[in-house]
Design a protein around this motif. Sequence first.
Motif, PDB file in Angstrom:
ATOM      1  N   ALA A  36      11.942  -2.230   7.299  1.00  0.00           N
ATOM      2  CA  ALA A  36      11.573  -3.317   6.620  1.00  0.00           C
ATOM      3  C   ALA A  36      11.076  -2.534   5.080  1.00  0.00           C
ATOM      4  O   ALA A  36      11.340  -3.095   4.149  1.00  0.00           O
ATOM      5  N   ILE A  37      10.688  -1.477   5.030  1.00  0.00           N
ATOM      6  CA  ILE A  37      10.014  -0.918   3.712  1.00  0.00           C
ATOM      7  C   ILE A  37      11.282  -0.157   3.043  1.00  0.00           C
ATOM      8  O   ILE A  37      11.002   0.308   1.860  1.00  0.00           O
ATOM      9  N   LYS A  38      12.659  -0.074   3.260  1.00  0.00           N
ATOM     10  CA  LYS A  38      13.368   0.411   2.647  1.00  0.00           C
ATOM     11  C   LYS A  38      14.360  -0.893   1.646  1.00  0.00           C
ATOM     12  O   LYS A  38      14.937  -0.112   0.853  1.00  0.00           O
ATOM     13  N   THR A  39      13.756  -1.788   1.577  1.00  0.00           N
ATOM     14  CA  THR A  39      13.904  -2.900   0.658  1.00  0.00           C
ATOM     15  C   THR A  39      13.259  -2.654  -0.645  1.00  0.00           C
ATOM     16  O   THR A  39      12.267  -1.979  -0.386  1.00  0.00           O
ATOM     17  N   PRO A  40      13.713  -3.125  -1.690  1.00  0.00           N
ATOM     18  CA  PRO A  40      12.797  -2.865  -2.938  1.00  0.00           C
ATOM     19  C   PRO A  40      11.370  -3.546  -2.736  1.00  0.00           C
ATOM     20  O   PRO A  40      11.078  -4.296  -2.361  1.00  0.00           O
ATOM     21  N   ALA A  41      10.418  -2.725  -3.210  1.00  0.00           N
ATOM     22  CA  ALA A  41       8.868  -2.806  -3.348  1.00  0.00           C
ATOM     23  C   ALA A  41       8.777  -4.075  -4.077  1.00  0.00           C
ATOM     24  O   ALA A  41       9.238  -4.323  -5.122  1.00  0.00           O
ATOM     25  N   PRO A  42       7.682  -5.044  -3.701  1.00  0.00           N
ATOM     26  CA  PRO A  42       7.143  -5.993  -4.346  1.00  0.00           C
ATOM     27  C   PRO A  42       6.633  -5.397  -5.750  1.00  0.00           C
ATOM     28  O   PRO A  42       6.134  -4.420  -5.771  1.00  0.00           O
ATOM     29  N   PRO A  43       6.408  -6.226  -6.747  1.00  0.00           N
ATOM     30  CA  PRO A  43       5.823  -5.658  -7.992  1.00  0.00           C
ATOM     31  C   PRO A  43       4.223  -5.354  -8.115  1.00  0.00           C
ATOM     32  O   PRO A  43       4.147  -4.414  -8.745  1.00  0.00           O
ATOM     33  N   SER A  44       3.650  -6.137  -7.418  1.00  0.00           N
ATOM     34  CA  SER A  44       2.186  -5.868  -7.707  1.00  0.00           C
ATOM     35  C   SER A  44       1.281  -6.496  -6.524  1.00  0.00           C
ATOM     36  O   SER A  44       1.619  -6.935  -5.616  1.00  0.00           O
ATOM     37  N   GLY A  45      -0.191  -6.429  -6.716  1.00  0.00           N
ATOM     38  CA  GLY A  45      -1.021  -7.134  -5.842  1.00  0.00           C
ATOM     39  C   GLY A  45      -1.105  -6.450  -4.420  1.00  0.00           C
ATOM     40  O   GLY A  45      -0.480  -5.237  -4.166  1.00  0.00           O
ATOM     41  N   ARG A  46      -1.371  -7.209  -3.284  1.00  0.00           N
ATOM     42  CA  ARG A  46      -1.466  -6.860  -2.105  1.00  0.00           C
ATOM     43  C   ARG A  46      -0.014  -6.414  -1.411  1.00  0.00           C
ATOM     44  O   ARG A  46      -0.228  -5.534  -0.735  1.00  0.00           O
ATOM     45  N   PRO A  47       0.917  -7.244  -1.500  1.00  0.00           N
ATOM     46  CA  PRO A  47       2.200  -6.697  -1.244  1.00  0.00           C
ATOM     47  C   PRO A  47       2.406  -5.244  -1.605  1.00  0.00           C
ATOM     48  O   PRO A  47       3.063  -4.412  -0.809  1.00  0.00           O
ATOM     49  N   ARG A  48       2.236  -5.038  -2.979  1.00  0.00           N
ATOM     50  CA  ARG A  48       2.488  -3.581  -3.214  1.00  0.00           C
ATOM     51  C   ARG A  48       1.426  -2.565  -2.629  1.00  0.00           C
ATOM     52  O   ARG A  48       1.988  -1.486  -2.409  1.00  0.00           O
ATOM     53  N   ALA A  49       0.283  -2.974  -2.331  1.00  0.00           N
ATOM     54  CA  ALA A  49      -0.721  -2.168  -1.953  1.00  0.00           C
ATOM     55  C   ALA A  49      -0.144  -1.788  -0.220  1.00  0.00           C
ATOM     56  O   ALA A  49      -0.215  -0.602   0.095  1.00  0.00           O
ATOM     57  N   MET A  50       0.179  -2.829   0.296  1.00  0.00           N
ATOM     58  CA  MET A  50       0.930  -2.802   1.574  1.00  0.00           C
ATOM     59  C   MET A  50       1.941  -1.811   1.677  1.00  0.00           C
ATOM     60  O   MET A  50       1.981  -0.894   2.746  1.00  0.00           O
ATOM     61  N   TRP A  51       2.784  -1.732   0.787  1.00  0.00           N
ATOM     62  CA  TRP A  51       3.936  -0.752   0.303  1.00  0.00           C
ATOM     63  C   TRP A  51       3.436   0.659   0.429  1.00  0.00           C
ATOM     64  O   TRP A  51       3.832   1.409   1.085  1.00  0.00           O
ATOM     65  N   VAL A  52       2.278   0.726  -0.521  1.00  0.00           N
ATOM     66  CA  VAL A  52       1.729   2.142  -0.738  1.00  0.00           C
ATOM     67  C   VAL A  52       0.998   2.525   0.793  1.00  0.00           C
ATOM     68  O   VAL A  52       1.406   3.811   1.259  1.00  0.00           O
ATOM     69  N   LEU A  53       0.490   1.526   1.642  1.00  0.00           N
ATOM     70  CA  LEU A  53      -0.001   2.045   3.003  1.00  0.00           C
ATOM     71  C   LEU A  53       0.989   2.663   3.818  1.00  0.00           C
ATOM     72  O   LEU A  53       0.842   3.348   4.626  1.00  0.00           O
ATOM     73  N   ALA A  54       1.973   1.604   3.663  1.00  0.00           N
ATOM     74  CA  ALA A  54       3.200   2.028   4.702  1.00  0.00           C
ATOM     75  C   ALA A  54       3.616   3.278   4.357  1.00  0.00           C
ATOM     76  O   ALA A  54       4.002   3.966   5.372  1.00  0.00           O
TER      77      ALA A  54
END
Length: 435
Positions: free
Chosen positions: A43-61
């Motif tokens: 799921a995280i191989k798709t483009p990262a969301p720009p900001s906020g909690r979604p981007r933070a979850m991307w960092v965490l993953a």
Amino acid sequence: MSHIPFLLSFVLLTIGAIAQTARTTIEGAMPELQRLVAACRAAIKTPAPPSGRPRAMWVLANLRLADAEGSASALATAKLEGPEHELPWLVAAHLWHVRATGQTDLAIAQWQHLTARAAATTAAPQAATFLDAAMQVHLLFCLGALADAIDQAAHAERWQLGTPTARPGAAWTQRAIDRQIELERQAWQPGREHFRANLTHGAIVTPESGDALTLVPASAGLLLATSDRMRRHLEHVANDVDRDDTTLDDVATAALLLLTQTQLMSDSGRQRALERLLRATAGRVSADHAGLVLDAVLFAITGVRVATGAGLDEAWQRCTPWLPPGHAQLRVRNLLAGGARYDLQLVARDGSRQVDEQDASANAHSDCRLRVTVRCLYTADGRARTVLVAESAMQTMHWLAVGETFSCSLPRAQPNAQHDPQAVGGSRPGIDPNR
């Protein structure tokens, strides 16, 4: 013979380089769990969301997968000029990255921008919901912790004997404490023993039952509160949400429950929450949920937090492992945390001590045990780590240098369920209101 020291140094450097680029894997997991972790990776191989909690979850993953470069890239390219409620998540993600990797370069580069935005954000009136108000508190605590981490990296000698009296993050921390006290005044419900989802702002309102959204700040690392209110909050909200079958297929709720029960060190709670998460996902995870789900699963198995906050295990690496039902053993390879990387092996043991169990911990728990082995693969600063392995009834601490291995035995609950392949996905056990 004169070439041996050079060759040894070359080998150690090579091993260190490999350790820094290897990714976290789970070996020995049952098929349902393997599919869930694989779905999060995809799921995280798709483009990262720009900001906020979604981007933070991307960092965490990325941090959960031991991809420090991916985490740094996601932070460096995050949009910092978004709405006010987004900034606390990005600041928290910076602290997660610093704590997990031991690297402060990115935080230093963005420090002025982060603090300028934080000044504007925290000058606004208190938010209307517990979630947003608590994340503003978390923003201030995280800035205090980041300020201290940056200073410690630049002036290590000031920190050799512990936290200095005049630490750079003190002002941010005091602001966080002041806001925390006001938040508790607005949100704490003495009769229900948990925080309400909507702040009162002085109005006379009816009590609110537990809301899963009030578990979100703790999942981001905000576990500080006065007295033992945070523990009581997590326990009571988890029980309320666990009883509510209307959100049984809600992936985020299931992941939040798993994170909460792990923080509470409840083996039965972890089992129920994992069952619920596996039913809710059925092996499929969206990009929106991947970071939260992956964090919940790895936190449940290892008991190692990566979404950390101020005051959380800063002097040592805490590990509260758990072997899910249906498993006789599990191995988590290349776990990134605390500026180090580890291999963690969990093996169920029953009956008398085995040949490799000569330590005192095995002697004290000879009937039903979880054998835990931790190996330190790499540390960012080359120094040893203090590793604390614990469960609800006991804990043991060990000083672990790179290349060293430490083993101990912990008491293991529900021994029969550990080897029952039908335990996960079976009937839902009742809830013990006293947990």
